[in-house]
Motif scaffolding. Structure first.
Motif, PDB file in Angstrom:
ATOM      1  N   LEU A  88       0.832  -1.274  -0.097  1.00 19.01           N
ATOM      2  CA  LEU A  88       0.497  -0.191  -0.105  1.00 19.01           C
ATOM      3  C   LEU A  88       0.822   1.330  -0.039  1.00 19.01           C
ATOM      4  CD1 LEU A  88      -2.935  -1.249   2.604  1.00 19.01           C
ATOM      5  CD2 LEU A  88      -3.504  -1.320  -0.242  1.00 19.01           C
ATOM      6  N   GLY A  89       1.675   1.535  -0.890  1.00 19.71           N
ATOM      7  CA  GLY A  89       2.691   2.383  -0.642  1.00 19.71           C
ATOM      8  C   GLY A  89       3.809   2.248   0.241  1.00 19.71           C
ATOM      9  N   ARG A  90       4.313   3.215   0.121  1.00 15.51           N
ATOM     10  CA  ARG A  90       5.929   3.828   1.099  1.00 15.51           C
ATOM     11  C   ARG A  90       5.916   4.732   2.213  1.00 15.51           C
ATOM     12  NH1 ARG A  90      11.264   2.108  -2.214  1.00 15.51           N
ATOM     13  NH2 ARG A  90      10.599   1.078  -3.711  1.00 15.51           N
ATOM     14  N   GLY A  91       5.640   4.350   3.332  1.00 20.10           N
ATOM     15  CA  GLY A  91       5.892   5.213   4.742  1.00 20.10           C
ATOM     16  C   GLY A  91       7.167   6.128   4.214  1.00 20.10           C
ATOM     17  N   SER A  92       6.967   7.155   5.353  1.00 23.10           N
ATOM     18  CA  SER A  92       8.343   8.376   5.416  1.00 23.10           C
ATOM     19  C   SER A  92       9.187   7.800   5.412  1.00 23.10           C
ATOM     20  CB  SER A  92       7.982   9.126   6.682  1.00 23.10           C
ATOM     21  OG  SER A  92       7.910   8.519   7.494  1.00 23.10           O
ATOM     22  N   SER A  93      10.245   6.654   6.325  1.00 23.26           N
ATOM     23  CA  SER A  93      11.163   5.669   6.595  1.00 23.26           C
ATOM     24  C   SER A  93      11.609   4.858   4.730  1.00 23.26           C
ATOM     25  CB  SER A  93      11.171   4.493   6.703  1.00 23.26           C
ATOM     26  OG  SER A  93      10.693   3.616   6.673  1.00 23.26           O
ATOM     27  N   GLY A  94      10.470   4.956   3.368  1.00 19.08           N
ATOM     28  CA  GLY A  94      10.933   4.358   2.872  1.00 19.08           C
ATOM     29  C   GLY A  94      10.468   2.698   2.651  1.00 19.08           C
ATOM     30  N   LYS A  95       9.779   1.993   3.709  1.00 25.96           N
ATOM     31  CA  LYS A  95       9.173   0.813   4.073  1.00 25.96           C
ATOM     32  C   LYS A  95       8.209   0.648   3.503  1.00 25.96           C
ATOM     33  CE  LYS A  95      10.340  -1.160   7.815  1.00 25.96           C
ATOM     34  NZ  LYS A  95      10.171  -1.672   9.679  1.00 25.96           N
ATOM     35  N   LEU A  96       7.418  -0.904   3.080  1.00 23.90           N
ATOM     36  CA  LEU A  96       6.481  -0.978   2.133  1.00 23.90           C
ATOM     37  C   LEU A  96       5.589  -0.631   3.356  1.00 23.90           C
ATOM     38  CD1 LEU A  96       7.689  -3.735  -0.854  1.00 23.90           C
ATOM     39  CD2 LEU A  96       7.295  -1.036  -1.373  1.00 23.90           C
ATOM     40  N   ARG A  97       4.445  -0.137   3.000  1.00 20.96           N
ATOM     41  CA  ARG A  97       3.550  -0.574   3.884  1.00 20.96           C
ATOM     42  C   ARG A  97       2.569  -1.695   3.786  1.00 20.96           C
ATOM     43  NH1 ARG A  97      -0.070   3.793   2.755  1.00 20.96           N
ATOM     44  NH2 ARG A  97      -1.242   2.812   4.881  1.00 20.96           N
ATOM     45  N   GLN A  98       1.802  -3.013   4.506  1.00 24.81           N
ATOM     46  CA  GLN A  98       1.375  -3.825   4.767  1.00 24.81           C
ATOM     47  C   GLN A  98       1.374  -4.757   3.124  1.00 24.81           C
ATOM     48  OE1 GLN A  98      -2.350  -3.063   5.112  1.00 24.81           O
ATOM     49  NE2 GLN A  98      -2.337  -1.554   6.325  1.00 24.81           N
ATOM     50  N   PRO A  99       2.898  -5.154   3.158  1.00 27.03           N
ATOM     51  CA  PRO A  99       2.917  -5.842   2.297  1.00 27.03           C
ATOM     52  C   PRO A  99       2.938  -6.952   1.809  1.00 27.03           C
ATOM     53  CG  PRO A  99       5.643  -5.847   2.911  1.00 27.03           C
ATOM     54  CD  PRO A  99       4.056  -5.130   4.024  1.00 27.03           C
ATOM     55  N   SER A 100       2.051  -8.167   0.869  1.00 29.94           N
ATOM     56  CA  SER A 100       2.297  -9.744   1.605  1.00 29.94           C
ATOM     57  C   SER A 100       3.309 -10.051  -0.394  1.00 29.94           C
ATOM     58  CB  SER A 100       0.500  -9.658   0.847  1.00 29.94           C
ATOM     59  OG  SER A 100      -0.048  -9.179   0.476  1.00 29.94           O
ATOM     60  N   LEU A 101       3.046 -11.653  -0.286  1.00 24.77           N
ATOM     61  CA  LEU A 101       4.354 -12.059  -1.079  1.00 24.77           C
ATOM     62  C   LEU A 101       3.217 -12.250  -2.058  1.00 24.77           C
ATOM     63  CD1 LEU A 101       7.043 -13.500  -1.444  1.00 24.77           C
ATOM     64  CD2 LEU A 101       6.295 -15.110  -1.139  1.00 24.77           C
ATOM     65  N   VAL A 102       3.501 -12.020  -3.387  1.00 26.45           N
ATOM     66  CA  VAL A 102       2.280 -12.334  -4.849  1.00 26.45           C
ATOM     67  C   VAL A 102       2.942 -13.744  -5.269  1.00 26.45           C
ATOM     68  CG1 VAL A 102       1.491 -11.667  -6.356  1.00 26.45           C
ATOM     69  CG2 VAL A 102       1.635 -10.646  -5.327  1.00 26.45           C
ATOM     70  N   ALA A 103       4.580 -13.653  -5.271  1.00 21.56           N
ATOM     71  CA  ALA A 103       4.885 -14.612  -6.156  1.00 21.56           C
ATOM     72  C   ALA A 103       6.501 -15.000  -5.865  1.00 21.56           C
ATOM     73  CB  ALA A 103       4.804 -15.277  -7.721  1.00 21.56           C
ATOM     74  N   VAL A 104       7.180 -15.976  -6.277  1.00 22.85           N
ATOM     75  CA  VAL A 104       8.799 -15.592  -6.695  1.00 22.85           C
ATOM     76  C   VAL A 104       9.018 -15.913  -7.881  1.00 22.85           C
ATOM     77  CG1 VAL A 104      10.312 -17.937  -6.158  1.00 22.85           C
ATOM     78  CG2 VAL A 104       7.995 -17.546  -4.719  1.00 22.85           C
ATOM     79  N   ARG A 105      10.145 -15.193  -8.528  1.00 30.13           N
ATOM     80  CA  ARG A 105       9.961 -14.592  -9.794  1.00 30.13           C
ATOM     81  C   ARG A 105      11.068 -15.129 -10.908  1.00 30.13           C
ATOM     82  NH1 ARG A 105       6.688 -10.433 -12.402  1.00 30.13           N
ATOM     83  NH2 ARG A 105       8.114 -10.818 -14.069  1.00 30.13           N
ATOM     84  N   THR A 106      10.681 -16.440 -11.330  1.00 26.17           N
ATOM     85  CA  THR A 106      12.061 -17.521 -11.334  1.00 26.17           C
ATOM     86  C   THR A 106      12.533 -16.809 -12.672  1.00 26.17           C
ATOM     87  OG1 THR A 106       9.772 -19.405 -12.247  1.00 26.17           O
ATOM     88  CG2 THR A 106      11.234 -19.372 -10.569  1.00 26.17           C
ATOM     89  N   ASP A 107      11.357 -16.325 -13.363  1.00 29.51           N
ATOM     90  CA  ASP A 107      12.350 -15.233 -14.825  1.00 29.51           C
ATOM     91  C   ASP A 107      12.607 -13.988 -14.726  1.00 29.51           C
ATOM     92  OD1 ASP A 107       9.944 -13.820 -13.781  1.00 29.51           O
ATOM     93  OD2 ASP A 107       9.065 -13.471 -15.492  1.00 29.51           O
ATOM     94  N   LEU A 108      13.236 -13.920 -13.225  1.00 30.85           N
ATOM     95  CA  LEU A 108      13.452 -12.727 -13.189  1.00 30.85           C
ATOM     96  C   LEU A 108      15.157 -12.751 -12.231  1.00 30.85           C
ATOM     97  CD1 LEU A 108      10.506 -10.209 -11.696  1.00 30.85           C
ATOM     98  CD2 LEU A 108      12.297 -10.240 -14.512  1.00 30.85           C
ATOM     99  N   ARG A 109      15.867 -12.103 -13.104  1.00 33.60           N
ATOM    100  CA  ARG A 109      16.714 -12.368 -12.129  1.00 33.60           C
ATOM    101  C   ARG A 109      17.431 -10.656 -11.028  1.00 33.60           C
ATOM    102  NH1 ARG A 109      21.253 -11.649 -16.632  1.00 33.60           N
ATOM    103  NH2 ARG A 109      19.450  -9.677 -17.448  1.00 33.60           N
ATOM    104  N   PRO A 110      18.436 -10.817  -9.958  1.00 39.45           N
ATOM    105  CA  PRO A 110      18.406  -9.360  -9.148  1.00 39.45           C
ATOM    106  C   PRO A 110      18.610  -7.897 -10.327  1.00 39.45           C
ATOM    107  CG  PRO A 110      19.310 -11.479  -8.321  1.00 39.45           C
ATOM    108  CD  PRO A 110      19.022 -11.717  -9.181  1.00 39.45           C
ATOM    109  N   ALA A 111      19.496  -8.633 -11.213  1.00 39.99           N
ATOM    110  CA  ALA A 111      19.816  -7.480 -12.348  1.00 39.99           C
ATOM    111  C   ALA A 111      19.061  -6.570 -13.272  1.00 39.99           C
ATOM    112  CB  ALA A 111      21.045  -7.601 -12.769  1.00 39.99           C
ATOM    113  N   ASP A 112      17.894  -7.650 -13.081  1.00 42.87           N
ATOM    114  CA  ASP A 112      16.776  -6.569 -13.999  1.00 42.87           C
ATOM    115  C   ASP A 112      15.702  -5.918 -13.259  1.00 42.87           C
ATOM    116  OD1 ASP A 112      15.523  -9.976 -15.212  1.00 42.87           O
ATOM    117  OD2 ASP A 112      17.257  -8.787 -16.082  1.00 42.87           O
TER     118      ASP A 112
END
Length: 318
Positions: free
Chosen positions: A287-311
């Motif tokens: 639900l966006g980010r707080g003032s510290s830059g942390k995500l608000r109420q994050p929840s896992l959707v999926a593991v992205r085996t098609d993406l590398r960290p460099a992407d």
């Protein structure tokens, strides 16, 4: 009965996967702000947060609201606008201010607005047993159209409002049963909320065990590119890790000797953490980010085996 504000807690909406339809329902914008009960009594205003904390000192620009009626209790959302859209991160710096001098300075630089969407008491009369339709009609008659407060519109077309709020970058929609009474402190199916949750691809840089287990995932620690070739910490994700999803993710993580994050991880998040190599990418809704830059109420959707960290430097919220 609806007594003094200290005895009342806001009515809460139940999450829903779809906007209810039909003439029994009415729909409002879900504002990205701070829920408050605003009590005007004897020329004084008192603001109480959802948790019951007195936050009056933080928002001095709302004080003149108390001069409108001798006795009034409103339910609403305090918001801060940036480019016409509520910004929770902009509001966050105001929420815990106790110094009158600092609050006044912040109010002048970045004032808040109270979006009053319900009236619970007026001139000594408890209204919580009245249906929403009666409370809403009275709320509109109060003419709360001031420089720092207003009564937001309501809509019959929930699906249309959902589409419009998505287009305009608003948080979502709250739907209310027209005949519902106000039930303080309860999460009621008569009020339903549906938020737009953007998705962000992040790298996993650590994990914490589930309570009572040394191996099952209780939370993952997430990061995004910091622009300098490292990883900026964006928060702890504890939702969506149950069952096979959590176990499959746990099996993919490689333990590391130290934190992979270039930015500090708060002590409360790092406590008990096992650091991992930043190799695995997952998608999280938030639900966006707080003032510290942390995500608000994050929840896992999926593991992205098609993406590398460099992407990830090329990706953002979807």
């Amino acid at each position: 009965m609806c007594g003094r504000i200290g005895q009342v807690r806001p009515m809460l909406a139940s999450p829903t996967d779809s906007v209810p339809t039909g003439p029994a329902w009415v729909h409002e914008v879900k504002w990205d702000g701070m829920r408050v009960l605003a009590e005007a009594k004897g020329g004084q205003l008192r603001l109480t947060s959802r948790s019951g904390r007195d936050v009056t000192a933080a928002f001095p620009e709302l004080a003149p609201l108390a001069t409108l009626y001798d006795d009034m209790l409103l339910d609403g959302e305090v918001i801060t606008l940036e480019d016409g859209v509520p910004s929770f991160s902009a509001l966050a710096e105001r929420m815990h201010v106790a110094s009158a001098r600092k609050a006044a300075t912040l109010a002048g630089a970045r004032p808040v607005t109270l979006m009053a969407f319900d009236v619970l008491r007026l001139l000594g009369q408890d209204l919580t047993e009245q249906p929403w339709t009666a409370r809403r009609a009275l709320l509109e008659q109060l003419e709360l159209d001031g420089p720092r407060w207003q009564v937001p519109a309501v809509y019959d077309d929930g699906a249309g409002l959902l589409a419009v709020t998505a287009e305009q970058g608003l948080e979502g929609v709250v739907s209310k049963r027209r005949e519902a009474r106000y039930t303080p402190g309860r999460r009621s199916p008569d009020w339903r909320k549906l938020a737009h949750r953007p998705t962000l691809s992040v790298v996993v840089g650590g994990w914490r065990p589930e309570t009572g287990s040394a191996t099952r995932l209780g939370a993952i620690l997430a990061g995004v590119p910091d622009g300098d070739g490292g990883w900026a910490y964006v928060g702890r994700v504890g939702s969506g890790l149950g069952g096979r999803t959590g176990q499959a993710l746990r099996d993919r993580l490689t333990e590391a000797a130290e934190s992979p994050f270039a930015t500090d991880v708060p002590v409360e998040d790092a406590r008990g953490a096992t650091w991992t190599e930043p190799e695995v990418v997952v998608d999280v809704r938030h639900l966006g980010r707080g003032s510290s830059g942390k995500l608000r109420q994050p929840s896992l959707v999926a593991v992205r085996t098609d993406l590398r960290p460099a992407d990830l430097s090329e990706l953002g919220d979807a």
